[in-house]
Scaffold this motif. Structure first.
Motif, mmCIF file in Angstrom:
data_model
loop_
_atom_site.group_PDB
_atom_site.id
_atom_site.type_symbol
_atom_site.label_atom_id
_atom_site.label_comp_id
_atom_site.label_asym_id
_atom_site.label_seq_id
_atom_site.Cartn_x
_atom_site.Cartn_y
_atom_site.Cartn_z
ATOM 1 N N LEU A 48 79.970 56.430 35.777
ATOM 2 C CA LEU A 48 78.645 56.478 35.154
ATOM 3 C C LEU A 48 78.816 56.155 33.681
ATOM 4 C CD1 LEU A 48 76.827 59.700 36.473
ATOM 5 C CD2 LEU A 48 76.540 57.325 37.214
ATOM 6 N N LYS A 49 77.835 55.404 33.155
ATOM 7 C CA LYS A 49 77.852 55.140 31.711
ATOM 8 C C LYS A 49 76.881 56.133 31.067
ATOM 9 C CE LYS A 49 75.977 51.414 29.533
ATOM 10 N NZ LYS A 49 75.819 50.005 29.196
ATOM 11 N N LEU A 50 77.403 56.953 30.172
ATOM 12 C CA LEU A 50 76.578 57.999 29.554
ATOM 13 C C LEU A 50 76.455 57.738 28.057
ATOM 14 C CD1 LEU A 50 78.569 61.026 31.040
ATOM 15 C CD2 LEU A 50 76.552 59.956 32.046
ATOM 16 N N THR A 51 75.352 58.159 27.474
ATOM 17 C CA THR A 51 75.361 58.295 26.013
ATOM 18 C C THR A 51 75.236 59.786 25.726
ATOM 19 O OG1 THR A 51 73.011 57.833 25.911
ATOM 20 C CG2 THR A 51 74.462 56.023 25.335
ATOM 21 N N VAL A 52 76.070 60.237 24.821
ATOM 22 C CA VAL A 52 76.188 61.682 24.597
ATOM 23 C C VAL A 52 76.046 61.984 23.104
ATOM 24 C CG1 VAL A 52 77.688 63.686 24.960
ATOM 25 C CG2 VAL A 52 77.834 61.750 26.520
ATOM 26 N N GLY A 77 84.077 59.338 35.441
ATOM 27 C CA GLY A 77 84.290 59.024 36.866
ATOM 28 C C GLY A 77 83.635 60.049 37.769
ATOM 29 N N ILE A 78 82.328 60.212 37.649
ATOM 30 C CA ILE A 78 81.636 61.282 38.386
ATOM 31 C C ILE A 78 80.483 60.734 39.231
ATOM 32 C CG2 ILE A 78 82.225 63.103 36.726
ATOM 33 C CD1 ILE A 78 79.494 62.685 35.424
ATOM 34 N N ALA A 79 80.387 59.375 39.338
ATOM 35 C CA ALA A 79 79.201 58.773 39.965
ATOM 36 C C ALA A 79 79.020 59.196 41.423
ATOM 37 C CB ALA A 79 79.287 57.260 39.864
ATOM 38 N N GLN A 80 80.115 59.526 42.129
ATOM 39 C CA GLN A 80 79.966 59.878 43.544
ATOM 40 C C GLN A 80 79.494 61.313 43.750
ATOM 41 O OE1 GLN A 80 83.982 58.619 44.394
ATOM 42 N NE2 GLN A 80 83.211 57.003 45.737
#
Ligand code: MSP
Length: 676
Positions: A597-601, A613-616
């Protein structure tokens, strides 16, 4: 400390971490340290900043060569620089590293100010780039760098430009209004003609470089090293909150002459664009030459400071560097001249006078400072003009300024200041030789003359200690104690010296030799042998030994660097990992990467783009607003072509390593709070 002390802020350049300090770097730092000590003795509240310039392609390459991450590489190198300054008695108040978070924050803020004010625009640039000097240079492809002679590279990239061209007139007006802004005169003329010749806009970001401070919202742009590096001066004293510390604008940026343009043109232009106050002065000193060439790693003609300090002491190096070269001009370094100076000025000069005087006080007055007396014989010129000369040197009344040490320090005439103090030392030496206290001691009727002579010599030594303390902090403190003084020498007012304040009756301490004489050939041999040993030493950053067992776990690169299970790390190792509370602002899947996942934090000081690496296991939309633990000082890297600047912490659960995000479900925590 009284609140109304005037403030004085001075800086050294911040040094590149792809090499170790040589005495060229040491020179700038020692000069700054001398000014810092002097200003303190004049009643200023002083801040001196030094530090390390840690970004750029050079570091990327050196770290790769050493087989370590950039952050580890620069961490170790910065520690080496710091340790050396400690050994040299340099009392930097702020050691700024361009990898410090507060610095990144300041750079990003400064950029925003410049952009909001309309002085930044996007574009493309193709040019010849010198990776050693971190600058585009004006040569054709295939030609070498005109400054350092090494090969250049052709670089084309998208970047942001700074409208330097808009500042030609404002800069020229500024120089005209502040004639002392650039010193010395020759450098000022050089800068004036450069600016008068017209200014081209300046590329201030890179997309070709990974190891740099990200431009918020414009990744993969990172800041170009000079926009980054110069801002360190501001980050060190409060950054965006500079008004709170009261140390901005800087009073003095001290630099080597090769970087005057960056400091006297680009830096004031950036500050003007951002609407910030400009430094008061930029002083460019000359180079230390070795065999008539600038000492530099690439030429292989460097001299390291440690062997000198080891054999002759730190004050010997400080004295030599400031005494031998006229400040502002180039100066030649030679071991021969160094030992010559050491023996003639320090061992036979100050050291010998101190030992002579104190030994006689011990012998004839039982180790107590004698009475000053009046000239017992009323003999014309009994005191040999010692007092008058000492008072003239310490004068602070604005008259005969050319003779006063204060004036010489104020104008950075270090060599000249030391020369004058050493004239006092010779004068006292001749005074002792002509009065012959050892002969006076033979005659009981001459007791008061003996007392007057030795008091005069001791009082002159007290003057010499105070006046030369900024250059010789180590040995003058010893002398100070030998003279029976208990209040700290560093806290004496150099502008408050009054003859006659050495108290009679005070017990002196046994005279330890300040500068033992040394045979020249032997000293040189020892220093050169140590120097050769130093050159053979492996770099402080060497490749880590390959781990015999490698267990691939979720988390990839970070996990690969983990120590073996039995190995413990110290708290200082743990402290290197900077973790903060972040809040997820946006989350989206990445096409072609089903685990990511591409996040902005939001991490409090900036918004970061981070891949996780948490998309699943996590729906992107459910993550918005969630508070997570973020490693913020991890070197940025690309995952499936997407820049990731930081890492979200998750537990790895079960045999398949299901990620479970670490969080703060029970209490509301502030964004940006540090995890410790
Ligand atoms: N990182 C930049 C400066 C950024 S400042 C915002 C840089 N670093 S450097 O490591 O190359 O250090 C340069 C400085 O070291 C020079 O400006 C000078 O002060 C000092 N010197 C390096 N070699 C020197 C000599 N041979 N002689 C005297 N000073 C020299 O440039």
């Amino acid at each position: 400390m009284p609140a109304n002390k005037p403030k004085f802020y001075l800086t050294t350049p911040i040094y590149y971490t792809n090499g170790l300090p040589h005495i060229g770097h040491t020179y700038s730092t020692i000069v700054c340290d001398t000014i810092r000590r002097y200003k303190r003795m004049r009643g200023y509240d002083v801040v001196m900043t030094t530090g390390t310039d840690e970004h750029g392609v050079n570091v990327e390459r050196s770290a790769k060569k050493a087989g370590v991450a950039e952050s580890e590489f620069v961490g170790k190198m910065a520690a080496e620089w710091r340790a050396l300054w400690d050994e040299l008695g340099v009392q930097g108040d702020e050691f700024i590293r361009t990898t410090d978070l507060k610095h990144a924050h300041t750079v990003q803020w400064l950029f925003k100010q410049c952009r909001d004010n309309g002085f930044v625009y996007p574009g493309h640039y193709t040019g010849q780039y010198c990776i050693y000097d971190n600058a585009y240079v004006d040569v054709k492809p295939g030609e070498n760098c005109p400054d350092c002679g090494r090969p250049t590279e052709t670089v084309t990239e998208a970047n942001f430009y700074f409208k330097l061209s808009a500042f030609q007139k404002p800069l020229l007006d500024w120089y005209a209004k502040h004639p002392n802004f650039i010193q010395p005169e020759a450098r000022r003329n050089e800068v004036l003609s450069f600016v008068e010749g017209g200014l081209r806009d300046l590329s201030i970001t890179r997309t070709s470089v990974r190891w740099g401070i990200p431009v918020p919202g414009e990744e993969p742009h990172v800041f170009y090293v000079w926009f980054d590096a110069l801002t360190a001066y501001l980050s060190a004293v409060g950054g965006p909150q500079y008004e709170k510390t009261g140390f901005w604008p800087a009073d003095l940026h001290l630099v080597g002459k090769e970087i005057i343009r960056f400091h006297a043109v680009y830096w004031p232009a950036f500050l003007m664009a951002a609407g910030l106050p400009l430094p008061k002065q930029v002083w460019a000193h000359g180079w230390l030459l070795m065999d008539s060439a600038k000492m530099s790693k690439s030429l292989g003609n460097v001299v390291r400071p440690r062997p000198i300090v080891h054999v002759l002491g730190m004050d010997a190096l400080r004295y030599y560097l400031l005494r031998e070269t006229v400040f502002g001009q180039d100066g030649n370094f030679s071991y021969d001249a160094l030992v010559q100076r050491y023996n003639s000025d320090l061992a036979n000069g100050l050291g010998n006078l101190a030992s002579r005087t104190l030994t006689m006080i011990e012998k004839y007055f039982d180790g107590r400072i004698p009475e000053p007396g009046a000239s017992p014989s009323n003999e014309e010129g009994f005191y040999g003009g010692v007092r008058e000369f000492a008072e003239k040197l310490a004068r602070n009344d604005g008259t005969e300024v050319g003779h006063s040490i204060l004036w010489r320090y104020d104008n950075l005439h270090f060599s000249n200041a030391l020369e004058a103090i050493w004239s006092l030392i010779s004068l006292v030496d001749s005074f002792l030789s002509s009065k012959k206290p050892w002969a006076l001691a033979e005659d009981q009727d001459k007791r008061s003359q003996l007392s007057a002579v030795l008091y005069t010599a001791a009082e002159a030594l007290r003057f010499a200690a105070v006046l030369s303390y900024p250059v010789l902090p180590d040995s003058t403190i010893k002398l100070w104690k030998q003279l029976g003084q208990s209040s700290p020498l560093s806290e004496q007012r150099i502008d408050g010296l009054v003859w006659g304040q050495l108290k009679p009756g005070v017990t002196i301490s046994r005279a330890e030799t300040l500068f033992p004489r040394i045979e020249k050939a032997e000293a040189i041999e020892r220093m050169e042998a140590m120097e050769r040993e130093e050159q053979k030493q492996p770099s402080p950053v060497t490749a880590p030994a390959a781990s015999p067992v490698s267990t691939p776990v979720a988390g990839g690169a970070a996990a690969a660097a983990a120590p073996a299970a039995a190995e413990k790390i110290g708290i200082e190792d743990f402290a290197k990992v900077e973790m903060r509370v972040g809040q997820i602002k946006t989350a989206e899947r990445i096409v072609g990467a089903d685990k990511l996942l591409k996040l902005t934090v939001d991490i409090g000081t900036e918004i970061r783009q981070i891949c996780a690496g948490i998309a699943q296991y996590y729906e992107p939309e459910k993550l918005i607003g969630r508070k997570v633990a973020v490693v913020v000082n991890l070197a940025p890297r690309k995952l499936r072509g997407v820049e990731s600047n930081g890492m979200i912490i998750a537990a790895s659960v079960g045999p398949e390593g299901r990620p479970v995000l670490a969080g703060f479900p029970d209490e509301d925590v502030e964004i940006g709070a540090r995890l410790k």
